[in-house]
Design a protein around this motif. Structure first.
Motif, short mmCIF file in Angstrom:
data_model
loop_
_atom_site.label_atom_id
_atom_site.label_comp_id
_atom_site.label_asym_id
_atom_site.label_seq_id
_atom_site.Cartn_x
_atom_site.Cartn_y
_atom_site.Cartn_z
N ALA A 1 0.82 -1.21 0.00
CA ALA A 1 0.00 0.00 0.00
C ALA A 1 0.85 1.26 0.00
CB ALA A 1 -0.93 0.00 1.21
N ASP A 2 1.98 1.25 0.70
CA ASP A 2 2.85 2.41 0.78
C ASP A 2 4.31 1.95 0.87
OD1 ASP A 2 4.17 4.77 1.21
OD2 ASP A 2 3.09 5.32 3.04
N PRO A 3 4.99 1.82 -0.28
CA PRO A 3 6.36 1.32 -0.30
C PRO A 3 7.34 2.14 0.54
CG PRO A 3 5.42 1.27 -2.50
CD PRO A 3 4.46 2.04 -1.63
N LEU A 4 7.06 3.40 0.75
CA LEU A 4 7.98 4.25 1.52
C LEU A 4 8.02 3.88 3.00
CD1 LEU A 4 7.33 7.78 -0.06
CD2 LEU A 4 9.22 6.19 -0.51
N LEU A 5 7.03 3.12 3.45
CA LEU A 5 7.00 2.74 4.86
C LEU A 5 8.20 1.88 5.26
CD1 LEU A 5 3.26 1.82 5.64
CD2 LEU A 5 4.62 3.67 6.65
N VAL A 6 8.84 1.22 4.28
CA VAL A 6 9.98 0.37 4.63
C VAL A 6 11.13 1.18 5.22
CG1 VAL A 6 9.47 -1.41 2.92
CG2 VAL A 6 10.97 0.50 2.30
N HIS A 7 11.11 2.49 5.00
CA HIS A 7 12.20 3.34 5.49
C HIS A 7 11.89 4.00 6.84
CE1 HIS A 7 13.80 2.74 1.52
NE2 HIS A 7 12.82 3.41 0.94
N CYS A 8 10.74 3.71 7.41
CA CYS A 8 10.37 4.35 8.68
C CYS A 8 11.24 3.80 9.81
CB CYS A 8 8.89 4.13 8.98
SG CYS A 8 8.45 2.44 9.48
N CYS A 9 11.24 4.50 10.92
CA CYS A 9 12.02 4.04 12.08
C CYS A 9 11.38 4.57 13.35
CB CYS A 9 13.48 4.50 11.99
SG CYS A 9 13.71 6.29 12.03
N ASP A 10 11.76 3.97 14.48
CA ASP A 10 11.26 4.44 15.76
C ASP A 10 12.17 5.54 16.30
OD1 ASP A 10 13.49 3.20 16.91
OD2 ASP A 10 12.39 1.40 17.45
N GLU A 11 11.93 5.97 17.52
CA GLU A 11 12.69 7.08 18.08
C GLU A 11 14.16 6.77 18.31
OE1 GLU A 11 10.59 5.05 21.63
OE2 GLU A 11 10.21 5.48 19.49
N ASP A 12 14.51 5.49 18.29
CA ASP A 12 15.90 5.09 18.48
C ASP A 12 16.60 4.78 17.15
OD1 ASP A 12 15.81 5.12 21.39
OD2 ASP A 12 14.47 3.42 21.17
N GLY A 13 15.87 4.95 16.06
CA GLY A 13 16.45 4.70 14.75
C GLY A 13 16.31 3.29 14.24
N TYR A 14 15.60 2.43 14.98
CA TYR A 14 15.39 1.06 14.53
C TYR A 14 14.32 1.03 13.44
CZ TYR A 14 18.21 -0.91 18.29
OH TYR A 14 19.26 -1.23 19.12
N THR A 15 14.67 0.48 12.28
CA THR A 15 13.75 0.34 11.17
C THR A 15 13.02 -1.00 11.27
OG1 THR A 15 15.38 -0.76 9.78
CG2 THR A 15 15.35 1.67 9.72
N PRO A 16 12.02 -1.21 10.42
CA PRO A 16 11.40 -2.54 10.40
C PRO A 16 12.42 -3.65 10.13
CG PRO A 16 10.00 -0.97 9.25
CD PRO A 16 11.28 -0.25 9.57
N LEU A 17 13.43 -3.35 9.30
CA LEU A 17 14.44 -4.35 9.00
C LEU A 17 15.27 -4.68 10.23
CD1 LEU A 17 15.54 -6.06 6.70
CD2 LEU A 17 17.19 -4.24 6.20
N HIS A 18 15.62 -3.69 11.04
CA HIS A 18 16.31 -3.96 12.30
C HIS A 18 15.48 -4.89 13.18
CE1 HIS A 18 18.66 -0.18 11.54
NE2 HIS A 18 19.59 -0.80 12.24
N ARG A 19 14.21 -4.57 13.30
CA ARG A 19 13.36 -5.34 14.21
C ARG A 19 13.18 -6.78 13.73
NH1 ARG A 19 8.67 -1.98 17.19
NH2 ARG A 19 9.89 -0.16 17.81
N ALA A 20 13.00 -6.94 12.42
CA ALA A 20 12.88 -8.30 11.90
C ALA A 20 14.20 -9.06 12.04
CB ALA A 20 12.46 -8.26 10.43
N ALA A 21 15.32 -8.33 11.92
CA ALA A 21 16.64 -8.96 12.01
C ALA A 21 16.92 -9.49 13.40
CB ALA A 21 17.72 -7.96 11.59
N TYR A 22 16.69 -8.67 14.43
CA TYR A 22 17.00 -9.19 15.77
C TYR A 22 15.98 -10.22 16.22
CZ TYR A 22 13.93 -5.48 17.89
OH TYR A 22 12.90 -4.65 18.23
N GLY A 23 14.81 -10.25 15.58
CA GLY A 23 13.83 -11.28 15.90
C GLY A 23 14.08 -12.58 15.17
N GLY A 24 14.97 -12.55 14.16
CA GLY A 24 15.27 -13.76 13.40
C GLY A 24 14.21 -14.14 12.39
N HIS A 25 13.45 -13.17 11.90
CA HIS A 25 12.33 -13.44 11.00
C HIS A 25 12.78 -13.32 9.54
CE1 HIS A 25 10.31 -13.26 14.75
NE2 HIS A 25 10.24 -11.94 14.81
N VAL A 26 13.26 -14.41 8.99
CA VAL A 26 13.88 -14.39 7.66
C VAL A 26 12.90 -13.99 6.57
CG1 VAL A 26 15.14 -15.76 5.97
CG2 VAL A 26 15.49 -16.17 8.40
N GLN A 27 11.68 -14.50 6.62
CA GLN A 27 10.72 -14.17 5.57
C GLN A 27 10.36 -12.69 5.59
OE1 GLN A 27 7.66 -17.24 6.47
NE2 GLN A 27 8.00 -17.94 4.39
#
Length: 226
Positions: free
Chosen positions: A81-107
């Protein structure tokens, strides 16, 4: 951000690693035991649906939450729906990719990268997603990130490389800890001699505190041959 010469980020990780910021909506707020309970899936599907409903009008927060909690269908829907959302981050700079990475969610990691997520975004502390994956021995995620251009020798504000973080993980009961080190040490362009702000290489750290220091012998042997 400036650090004093005697700053030791690894000691901080050992004593306060469970408090590494992950955003206001993160579920990860406690000890390693609680981390393992969450990984075992203690929450019901109803609980996840309630969380999704609560964030339905906040797409950025919903995507960060979904990436952290392995909700692939939500990630795909939001990014479509909104491809630009992949670049969002929280107040500490963690992006969705960071969060998926430390969770081990490969898919989820793969979906975010396919959706245009950059492989090397930095948190306010200088962590990349590869740092996050290696700190928690997410070897499959680390491998995926490296295939998509993750910076192998990136250093945090405290001078830590992904190899430092993999070497500092001292839980010998998790086999992925050794596998993560093997993955990094087998990379052709690895620079194992990089030092943290405290002056320590990853190999020195492993010999001091890690159960897998013998794995560094493969790198040392190659260096000696050269």
């Amino acid at each position: 951000m400036d650090f004093p010469e005697d700053f030791n980020q690894l000691e901080l990780l050992d004593s306060h690693g469970h408090l590494i910021p992950r955003g206001s909506s993160s579920l990860w707020t406690g000890s390693k035991d609680e981390e393992e309970e969450l990984e075992e899936g203690e929450h019901s599907e109803e609980w996840y649906l309630q969380q999704e409903e609560a964030l339905k009008d906040k797409p950025k927060e919903l995507l960060l939450w979904a990436a952290e909690n392995n909700r692939l269908s939500i990630v795909l829907r939001l990014v479509t729906a909104d491809p630009l959302l992949v670049h969002c981050c929280d107040e500490d700079g963690y992006t969705p990719l960071h969060r998926a990475a430390y969770g081990g969610h490969v898919q989820v990691v793969s979906a975010l990268l396919a959706g245009g997520a950059k492989a090397n975004p930095r948190t306010i502390d200088g962590w990349t997603p590869l740092h996050s994956a290696c700190r928690w021995s997410r070897v499959a995620v680390a491998s995926c990130l490296l295939r998509h251009g993750a910076q192998l020798n990136a250093q945090t504000n405290g001078g830590l490389t992904p190899l430092h973080l993999a070497a500092s993980y001292t839980n010998s009961s998790k086999t992925d800890s050794a596998h993560t080190l093997e993955l990094l040490l087998s990379q052709r362009h690895l620079q194992p001699g990089l030092r943290s702000s405290s002056g320590e290489t990853a190999g020195e750290l492993a010999r001091r505190s890690g159960p897998h220091h013998f794995l560094f012998e493969m790198v040392e042997d190659c260096v000696n041959v050269v």
